[in-house]
Structure formats: C-alpha cells, structure tokens
Design a protein around this motif. Structure first.
Motif, short mmCIF file in Angstrom:
data_model
loop_
_atom_site.label_atom_id
_atom_site.label_comp_id
_atom_site.label_asym_id
_atom_site.label_seq_id
_atom_site.Cartn_x
_atom_site.Cartn_y
_atom_site.Cartn_z
N ARG A 142 -53.20 -25.19 -20.81
CA ARG A 142 -52.36 -25.54 -21.95
C ARG A 142 -52.45 -27.04 -22.25
O ARG A 142 -52.55 -27.44 -23.41
CB ARG A 142 -50.90 -25.17 -21.66
N ARG A 143 -52.39 -27.85 -21.22
CA ARG A 143 -52.32 -29.29 -21.44
C ARG A 143 -53.66 -29.87 -21.89
O ARG A 143 -53.76 -30.49 -22.94
CB ARG A 143 -51.86 -29.97 -20.14
N GLU A 144 -54.67 -29.60 -21.08
CA GLU A 144 -55.96 -30.23 -21.35
C GLU A 144 -56.68 -29.61 -22.53
O GLU A 144 -57.24 -30.32 -23.37
CB GLU A 144 -56.83 -30.18 -20.08
N TYR A 145 -56.69 -28.28 -22.60
CA TYR A 145 -57.47 -27.65 -23.67
C TYR A 145 -56.79 -27.75 -25.01
O TYR A 145 -57.45 -27.84 -26.05
CB TYR A 145 -57.82 -26.22 -23.29
N ALA A 146 -55.45 -27.73 -25.02
CA ALA A 146 -54.77 -27.95 -26.30
C ALA A 146 -55.09 -29.36 -26.84
O ALA A 146 -55.36 -29.55 -28.03
CB ALA A 146 -53.26 -27.77 -26.13
N ALA B 2 -55.09 -22.27 -36.57
CA ALA B 2 -55.77 -21.31 -35.69
C ALA B 2 -54.81 -20.75 -34.66
O ALA B 2 -54.83 -19.54 -34.37
CB ALA B 2 -56.96 -22.00 -35.00
N VAL B 3 -53.97 -21.60 -34.07
CA VAL B 3 -52.99 -21.11 -33.10
C VAL B 3 -52.04 -20.13 -33.77
O VAL B 3 -51.73 -19.06 -33.21
CB VAL B 3 -52.22 -22.30 -32.49
N ARG B 4 -51.57 -20.47 -34.96
CA ARG B 4 -50.65 -19.58 -35.67
C ARG B 4 -51.33 -18.24 -35.99
O ARG B 4 -50.71 -17.17 -35.87
CB ARG B 4 -50.15 -20.24 -36.95
N ALA B 5 -52.60 -18.29 -36.36
CA ALA B 5 -53.32 -17.05 -36.64
C ALA B 5 -53.39 -16.16 -35.40
O ALA B 5 -53.25 -14.94 -35.49
CB ALA B 5 -54.73 -17.37 -37.16
N LEU C 270 -55.39 -19.39 -27.77
CA LEU C 270 -54.21 -20.10 -27.29
C LEU C 270 -52.95 -19.51 -27.92
O LEU C 270 -51.93 -19.33 -27.24
CB LEU C 270 -54.34 -21.59 -27.64
N GLY C 271 -53.03 -19.17 -29.20
CA GLY C 271 -51.91 -18.51 -29.85
C GLY C 271 -51.65 -17.12 -29.31
O GLY C 271 -50.50 -16.71 -29.08
N VAL C 272 -52.73 -16.37 -29.06
CA VAL C 272 -52.59 -15.04 -28.44
C VAL C 272 -51.91 -15.16 -27.09
O VAL C 272 -51.01 -14.39 -26.75
CB VAL C 272 -53.97 -14.37 -28.30
N GLY C 273 -52.35 -16.14 -26.30
CA GLY C 273 -51.80 -16.31 -24.96
C GLY C 273 -50.31 -16.62 -24.97
O GLY C 273 -49.56 -16.14 -24.11
#
Length: 691
Positions: free
Chosen positions: A645-649, A664-667, A621-624
């Motif tokens: 973005r909405r549901e999986y976040a 994890a997103v920041r990584a 998600l962060g890569v995306g």
C-alpha cells in the motif's frame, strides 16, 4: 466470489420458493415506512407469514439500497451472545481481530444505503434490541426490517402488525389455498362450484398462511369436501362452549396437530427427532441422529420423502447434496412431542456425537483433495456445530467441549471464524482443570487463532502459558512459534526472527500434526520475506508447495504460491511473481478464504507495477481495498506499515499522476466480483464458486 457489502453486489437474499400471494396493502405500507423509518418490525403470531412478507418486501425494495439487502436468519441461533456473529456471517464479514466484533460490523456496513433483514427475533429479543440500537447509532444509512412475535422496544421502532389473510371468496386466503392446492394436486382448480368450500376451509383456519399451506397438501389424500369435514370434526373437539371461535394461535397448533395425526407412527417419531437439528440436515445426519427403537436407519430416507410430501419438512437442493429444513412452528411442535416421549436428552446427545464425528472427519481430511468440500460442508453445518458445542459445554465431562472446540481448529482458522472459535475455546478451557490430550489440543487451537495483527499481547501470553503447561505437565505437544508470526505481521521482522522457534512437531496425530508441519514452513517463508531474504524464502516456499501437492492440499498450497510470488517480485522476476500470485488467488477463491484473496490481490499490485503495467496495478489497488473490507480488515496490519500500500501507491501516483491514479483506483473499487476476478486473473475466470 460471494456477494459482499463492498464488492458491488446486492446482498444475500434467497430466491423465493414459490409464488407470493396477496398482501398488496402490507407491501405498500412497508415500502412507505422504509422510506422514512430506520427500523420497521413486522409483528404477529407464528405462522401468520411475517418472514415471507419481509422477504417479498426486501426483494421489492432492493433497488433502493446500493449497499445491498442482507438477510440474517436468527431462528437457528440458540445462544444470544452469538447474534453479532450471525450478522457478521450473513454480511460476509470475516473478522480476524480482537476489536469488538460489533464495531467491525458497523464499519463494514458503512457503504451507503443498506437494508438488513433480521428474521425471527423473539427468542433473542434483548440482544437484538441492543445490537439494533448500536447499528442504527453507528451506520447512518442503514435501514432494518425485523420480524418478531413482539416488538424489539427500540426507540424509533415502527410496528406493522401482520394479520391473517382476508377470508372472502375473492380474497387472499382463498387465492393462497388454491395456489398451494394446485401445486400439491395439479388436477385441482378453483371454480365457482368449489369456491364456497375453499372459502369455508380458509375460514376454519382463520386465514393463517401456514395452516392453509398444510391443509392444501392434504388434498393429495382427501377430496375437498372430506377435507372440510375433517377440519370441522377436528376443530369442534377443541372449541369451548364459552369460546365458539378458536384463538389464532390455537388454530395454528390445531392445524399442525391435525397434520400430525394424519402421519403414520414412524413419521411422527421421525418428526419429533428431527426437531433437534438447527438450520437443516442431510440424509446421513438424519439416519445417524434419528434411528433407534422402531425406527431403522434404512427407513429414514423414505420417511423424509413422505414428510416432504406432507409439507412437514422442505427439501433444498438435488441428489445426495440435498438438505432438509423444518419451519420453526413445526419444529416446536416436534420438540414438544419429543419431550413427551422422554427422548429429548438421548437424541440431543446423538446429535452432539454426530457433529463431533463430522469435526474429526473434517480434521483428518482437511489437508487433502477434499479440503474445499469440507470448507463448504462445515459452513453449511455451522448452526448444528454451534448447537453441538453448546451441548458439549453443559456435559458433565469438560473434555467433550475441549475436544470438539479444539478439533475444529481448521474451521476457526481457515474458514473465517477465528473470533467465534476463540470464544468457544475460552469457554471450554475455563471449565477444564486437568491436563490431557484434549486440553493440549484446545490450547494449541486457541493459540492458533490468536495469530492476528493486533493480538500480539494475547499471542505472547498464550505462548507463555503453553510453554509452562508443557514443562509442568510433560505434555507431548511443543509450543507453536506463533508469537514470531504476530511480530512479523506488525513489521517487527528482526525481533520475530529471534522469537521464532525451530520446532517441527504439532498436536499428536491427525490433520493437526500435518498442518503444524506445513504451517511451520509457511511461517519460515513469511519471516524470511519480512527480512528480505528472498532466495531463502523461495526455497522454503517451494518445499511447502511440494509437500502440499503430495497431499492434494489447496489452502496452504496457495500460501506457498503467495510466498513464491513474493520472492519472485523481490528478486526482480515479476512475471514469475504474477504467475504464482494468480495461482494463489484461484486457490484461495476455491476454498472460501476471503482474507487470503485480499492478501493476494495486494501482491498482484506489486507484480503488475513491477511488470510496467501501472494502470492495471492501480485498478487492482482499488479492488484490493474492497476485498480487504469484505474480509473484515482494512489491511493485514497497519495500513501505513503495509509495503504494497505504501510503496506501490506512492510509485503509481508518480508514474500515472494524481488524477489518473485516483481514477484507476476508483474504477477498481467499482468493479463487481466477477469483473474484479477477471482483472486479477488476467481474463481467466475459471471457477464461479462463491467465496
């Protein structure tokens, strides 16, 4: 994957072709200015070394700019209206919306300390000043280093006048001449015995770097004392008794003119004709555009080699892929010579017609195994395509511009230049009044590049106009169901299904007709997925995949893989979804489709989450997020309406907890391009091609 502002890379600075000599005090001053000033402009006459100094300074200061150092070469830009496009292209922004492009560039550059190098601004000075003011006002941590023969005139601009090199026997001018002479003639060495002669040559050339480099190459044919004698006699002819010393711009022109006189007649003719190219050219282009009269196409390769040895042109790359370039000052001299020969208009038309032919070849072969090659080739030739389009737009017959702008539909649509393509198509259509195949092709292409999330009204209006045109003028091209696609992108899947048509024909003949058939299947899959009809979506996507495979086509095949993956996730088959998504990602990477790569990255989030890999999904998600910004959009459509973005976040926050999710997103956001692709592809980074 190409470097981009938001993927942790450092920019797009090219490697320096040879050793940088001298200018220590100037480099120190530039470093100091960039620490306090937001706009620094290097000024000075042509040939004095502004561009090379800026490039060296940018390399030296790159560690201070976490957001990267980005070079925008403006010398090849002929239309000032495309300056913002040039900046967007340089910083790897693929803008697919109709919001003002400069707004998108400002948002794209807001990533921390960043240096933008605008090289050769003087011929687009007013537009440069406007764009620079907007950028500085809206990007707080941006620094700009510009080169220009005159100031930009922007408030807060700090000027550094670049002078010729110091002329003493132990100074920079002598060191530069000696270094270039040794490169040209390996047996040459600067000694106490010849130092005085070298210093005299440098003094005769006023310490102007370009003049010194041109003169150094002449040592291949002249010993040092003869070189000095030749310079003396050549320059003395032009010295007025009232002006015992030449002005610097006269010195440079005289040095170039002296090199010109030492060329053979055919070399001079080729030099003049090559001046019509923008950016660069390959051997095939030179043979087509520059042959004629006493100059046979078979002679051009050897003549190019000779001009390269004389430093009139420079060669980049090896083998048949090698390209040639010409410095602006040298090109200007050649253009003036071409004008004097009375050949300017004829050679420009040959240049235009060559790139019309290239566009047609690319269209015919786009849906095949050469797709990646064509994406790369047309991107390299972008400046020449722009020049050919401008020439078409002033041609007496408006069909010429319609044909070229329309034929390039695949370049505008699939290679990330939709905004620019719309501009050219609209200009061409404004000049045209009579129906015909070129007019129909241009309208179809214009409609194609309006399929973007916030462009529904434009898509619908173009659709209505197209239907009217087809009915009133009996044109053979039916309407393409793009309005339904725009609605689906915006989440209006029910309405999109009503508006979606069943036409299966496209522009008459060529790659456009085949592309239309494939695009129709892709849109069907897209709309079915939006309605949750995953089994039917998978059936259509498999048919699309098979049709693409028969042609050896990559770009649309990757979208087929995307929809197969999406259907698999929707049907509860996440392993199938992951496998197909990775295939789509690898293909989109190979053909330089940054928007496609970003879209597939979101799909990988869903696949990994569905497989019970929440931490990997959150990192993706962060890569995306970074990939979407590299593509020029936060997401394909409204962020809150994007299901991944909405549901999986929301799901991943619940599974991991807020802290672990955020980490994890920041990584993922902090991964560099190679690491991001390894994560997305499960550790298999098979293709290192730039995106």
């Amino acid at each position: 994957m190409a470097s981009s502002v938001r993927n942790g890379s450092t920019g797009n600075l090219p490697a320096e072709a040879n050793a940088f000599i001298g200018r220590a005090s100037e480099l120190t001053r530039i470093a100091g200015l960039l620490g306090t000033a937001r706009l620094v402009t290097l000024t000075g006459p042509g040939g004095v070394g502004k561009s090379r100094l800026a490039l060296r300074a940018a390399h030296d200061e790159s560690d201070a700019f976490r957001g990267g150092v980005w070079l925008v070469e403006l010398s090849e830009l002929k239309n000032p209206d495309l300056l913002t496009n040039a900046v967007a292209e340089a910083v790897r922004l693929t803008e697919q919306t109709l919001r003002p492009l400069l707004d998108a560039v400002c948002e794209h550059l807001t990533v921390g300390p960043l240096l933008l190098v605008l090289d050769t601004c003087e011929h687009v000075l007013d537009e440069c000043a406007r764009v620079v003011q907007e950028l500085l006002a809206n990007v707080p941590e941006l620094r700009i280093l510009a080169t220009s023969r005159q100031p930009l005139g922007v408030p807060g601009e700090h000027l550094l006048s670049v002078a010729p090199l110091p002329l003493g026997e132990r100074d920079d001018a002598v060191a530069l001449f000696a270094a270039r002479a040794t490169a040209a003639v390996p047996s040459f060495a600067l000694t106490d015995a010849n130092r005085t002669h070298v210093a005299a040559v440098c003094a005769r050339l006023d310490g102007i770097p370009l003049a010194l480099e041109l003169a150094a190459v002449r040592l291949r044919g002249f010993p040092l004392d003869r070189l000095l004698e030749g310079l003396d006699s050549r320059f003395d002819l032009l010295v007025s008794p009232a002006r015992p010393r030449l002005a610097r711009h006269q010195t440079l022109r005289t040095a170039i003119g002296w090199s010109h006189e030492l060329c053979t007649p055919l070399e001079r003719l080729l030099w003049a004709r090559l001046s019509v190219f923008a950016g660069g050219w390959d051997v095939e282009a030179a043979e087509f555009v520059c042959h004629g009269g006493p100059l046979d196409a078979e002679e051009i390769l050897a003549l190019l080699a000779s001009l390269t040895e004389k430093s009139i042109v420079t060669r980049e790359g090896d083998g048949v892929a090698g390209r040639y370039r010409m410095l602006d000052t040298v090109r200007t001299f050649g253009a003036e010579w071409l004008e004097g020969l009375g050949e300017r208009d004829a050679v420009r038309r040959r240049h235009r017609d060559y790139f019309r032919w290239i566009a047609r070849q690319g269209e015919a072969e786009w849906l095949g195994p050469g797709q990646r090659m064509w994406a790369e080739r047309l991107t390299v030739e972008h400046a020449n395509l722009r020049l050919a389009l401008e020439e078409c737009l002033v041609a007496p017959a408006p069909e010429t511009a319609l044909e070229l702008a329309g034929t390039l539909w695949y370049f505008w649509f699939a290679c990330g230049f939709a905004e620019e393509g719309r501009g050219y198509l609209e200009r061409a259509l404004r000049r045209a009044h009579d129906p015909g195949p070129e007019h129909a092709l241009a309208i179809w292409a214009h409609r194609l590049v309006t399929v973007v999330p916030d462009d529904l009204d434009a898509a619908e209006s173009v659709s209505a106009a197209y239907v009217w045109l087809a009915q009133e003028r009996q044109l053979p091209v039916p309407a393409l169901p793009l309005t339904g696609a725009s609605l689906a992108v915006r989440g209006e899947s029910a309405r999109s299904a009503v508006l979606y048509g069943s036409s299966s024909r496209g522009p008459g003949g060529g790659g456009g007709a085949e592309f239309f058939q494939l695009l129709t299947l892709a849109l069907q899959a897209y709309l079915l997925a939006g309605q949750g009809a995953f089994e039917r979506c998978a059936t259509v996507a498999e048919r699309l995949r098979a049709d693409c495979a028969k042609r050896g086509e990559v770009w649309m095949r990757a979208w087929a893989d995307f929809f197969v993956s999406l259907a698999g996730i929707g049907l509860g088959l996440p392993d199938e979804g992951l496998r197909s998504a990775r295939e789509a990602l690898a293909a989109k990477w190979r053909v330089h489709d940054r928007l496609g790569v970003a879209a597939v990255a979101d799909l990988l989030v869903a696949a990994q989450a569905s497989r019970g890999e929440p931490e990997t999904a959150a990192r993706l998600l962060g890569v995306g997020t970074r990939l979407w910004y590299a593509a020029g959009l936060p997401q394909l459509g409204d962020c809150e309406a994007t299901v991944f973005r909405r549901e999986y976040a929301r799901h991943l926050r619940t599974v991991l907890g807020e802290t672990a999710f955020a980490e994890a997103v920041r990584a993922g956001q902090e991964l560099g391009p190679d690491e991001a692709m390894r994560l997305a592809l499960g550790g298999a980074l098979e293709d290192q091609a730039d995106l």
